[in-house]
Design a protein around this motif. Sequence first.
Motif, mmCIF file in Angstrom:
data_model
loop_
_atom_site.group_PDB
_atom_site.id
_atom_site.type_symbol
_atom_site.label_atom_id
_atom_site.label_comp_id
_atom_site.label_asym_id
_atom_site.label_seq_id
_atom_site.Cartn_x
_atom_site.Cartn_y
_atom_site.Cartn_z
ATOM 1 N N LEU A 14 13.286 2.323 -4.140
ATOM 2 C CA LEU A 14 12.520 3.281 -2.818
ATOM 3 C C LEU A 14 11.743 4.039 -3.384
ATOM 4 O O LEU A 14 10.331 4.408 -2.233
ATOM 5 C CB LEU A 14 13.236 2.855 -1.509
ATOM 6 C CG LEU A 14 12.956 3.019 -0.052
ATOM 7 C CD1 LEU A 14 14.225 2.346 0.603
ATOM 8 C CD2 LEU A 14 13.040 4.854 0.285
ATOM 9 N N LEU A 15 12.481 5.371 -3.365
ATOM 10 C CA LEU A 15 11.177 6.218 -4.007
ATOM 11 C C LEU A 15 10.182 6.741 -4.357
ATOM 12 O O LEU A 15 8.966 6.617 -4.528
ATOM 13 C CB LEU A 15 12.622 7.824 -4.462
ATOM 14 C CG LEU A 15 13.872 7.642 -2.901
ATOM 15 C CD1 LEU A 15 14.892 8.328 -4.047
ATOM 16 C CD2 LEU A 15 13.157 8.566 -1.869
ATOM 17 N N GLY A 20 4.318 5.813 -4.822
ATOM 18 C CA GLY A 20 3.154 4.979 -5.028
ATOM 19 C C GLY A 20 2.152 5.188 -3.682
ATOM 20 O O GLY A 20 1.591 4.924 -3.687
ATOM 21 N N VAL A 21 3.038 4.651 -2.492
ATOM 22 C CA VAL A 21 2.287 4.669 -1.162
ATOM 23 C C VAL A 21 0.783 6.577 -1.547
ATOM 24 O O VAL A 21 -0.401 6.373 -0.955
ATOM 25 C CB VAL A 21 3.099 5.029 0.170
ATOM 26 C CG1 VAL A 21 2.338 5.340 1.043
ATOM 27 C CG2 VAL A 21 4.045 3.184 0.039
ATOM 28 N N LEU A 69 10.226 -3.894 0.084
ATOM 29 C CA LEU A 69 9.509 -3.942 0.832
ATOM 30 C C LEU A 69 8.248 -2.543 0.871
ATOM 31 O O LEU A 69 7.501 -2.808 1.256
ATOM 32 C CB LEU A 69 9.753 -3.891 2.484
ATOM 33 C CG LEU A 69 8.677 -3.559 3.631
ATOM 34 C CD1 LEU A 69 7.934 -5.010 3.724
ATOM 35 C CD2 LEU A 69 9.342 -4.106 4.947
ATOM 36 N N ILE A 70 9.193 -1.237 0.438
ATOM 37 C CA ILE A 70 8.256 -0.227 0.645
ATOM 38 C C ILE A 70 7.427 -0.348 -0.914
ATOM 39 O O ILE A 70 6.058 0.034 -1.027
ATOM 40 C CB ILE A 70 9.455 1.125 0.361
ATOM 41 C CG1 ILE A 70 9.428 1.154 2.094
ATOM 42 C CG2 ILE A 70 8.300 1.771 -0.098
ATOM 43 C CD1 ILE A 70 8.313 0.922 2.785
ATOM 44 N N SER A 71 7.682 -0.601 -2.056
ATOM 45 C CA SER A 71 7.607 -0.920 -3.624
ATOM 46 C C SER A 71 6.256 -1.715 -3.725
ATOM 47 O O SER A 71 5.541 -1.800 -4.473
ATOM 48 C CB SER A 71 8.357 -0.217 -4.452
ATOM 49 O OG SER A 71 9.781 0.317 -4.591
ATOM 50 N N LEU A 101 0.394 -7.829 4.136
ATOM 51 C CA LEU A 101 0.682 -7.750 3.023
ATOM 52 C C LEU A 101 2.059 -7.731 3.294
ATOM 53 O O LEU A 101 3.043 -7.680 3.168
ATOM 54 C CB LEU A 101 0.069 -7.542 2.082
ATOM 55 C CG LEU A 101 -1.420 -8.164 0.898
ATOM 56 C CD1 LEU A 101 -1.391 -7.491 -0.299
ATOM 57 C CD2 LEU A 101 -0.301 -9.656 1.037
ATOM 58 N N VAL A 102 2.130 -6.333 4.044
ATOM 59 C CA VAL A 102 3.513 -5.650 4.388
ATOM 60 C C VAL A 102 3.715 -6.865 5.621
ATOM 61 O O VAL A 102 4.929 -7.035 5.502
ATOM 62 C CB VAL A 102 3.106 -4.123 5.461
ATOM 63 C CG1 VAL A 102 4.233 -3.255 5.094
ATOM 64 C CG2 VAL A 102 2.351 -3.335 4.392
#
Length: 233
Positions: A14-15, A20-21, A69-71, A101-102
């Motif tokens: 997740l981190l 990446g975001v 979901l985040i990565s 897409l999210v």
Amino acid sequence: MKRHIPNLLTLCNLLSGCAGVVFAVRGNFPAVLLCLMVSEVFDFSDGFAARKLKAYSDIGKELDSLADLISFGLAPACCLSSVYAISHPEIPLLRWLPFLLVAASALRLAKFNMDTRQGTEFLGLATSGCGLLLTPLAVYSYCTEGFLHTLMGSVWFIPVLTLLFSFLLVSEIPMFSLKKMNARLKAFIVGSVVLVAASLIREAGSPWYLKISLCLVLVMTFYLVMNLVIPKK
């Protein structure tokens, strides 16, 4: 203590996705690719650790979905959005479309947690698979010149790509996973080795991120072709 190890690995996933975001928003696309690779390593490691340590838990299952979901949902969407904003600053509205897409990834992950049919095979494209194709595609096309660069820079390519992969995420198209060795998986492995070798030869003098991104694009495209074009026996 050992029952917490898989969850710690999931949190690392997740981190890495959060990093990446941030890099995607800043336009540092090679760093986004690096974060994607790190997330994938941790995504594999948490499941492996849970099996070896017999440390399964309901919270681990839900946490894994949130990390994915985040990565593999938000970070690729941010990457595509940034590429589109750079290519077409005169069309600000369409740069937000990749975030569809999210939503599709969230719906897919929620369904996956409740769907008992998806044991050794998937129904629809896995969220990680979507991220492993779209992020490298954006990185490679942005950092090179040629057909893919021109295609990715066109007005409608990223919007169409977003709609297509959002559909694949929530569809119920049967797709084989890497969990069960069978004839299709063996053919996929052999084909992937050939594609990786060809990619490394093609980009022999290029930076690492171009080599890796081309490998991932070709391998994941091959995976989609095997699922969508070649009939399942």
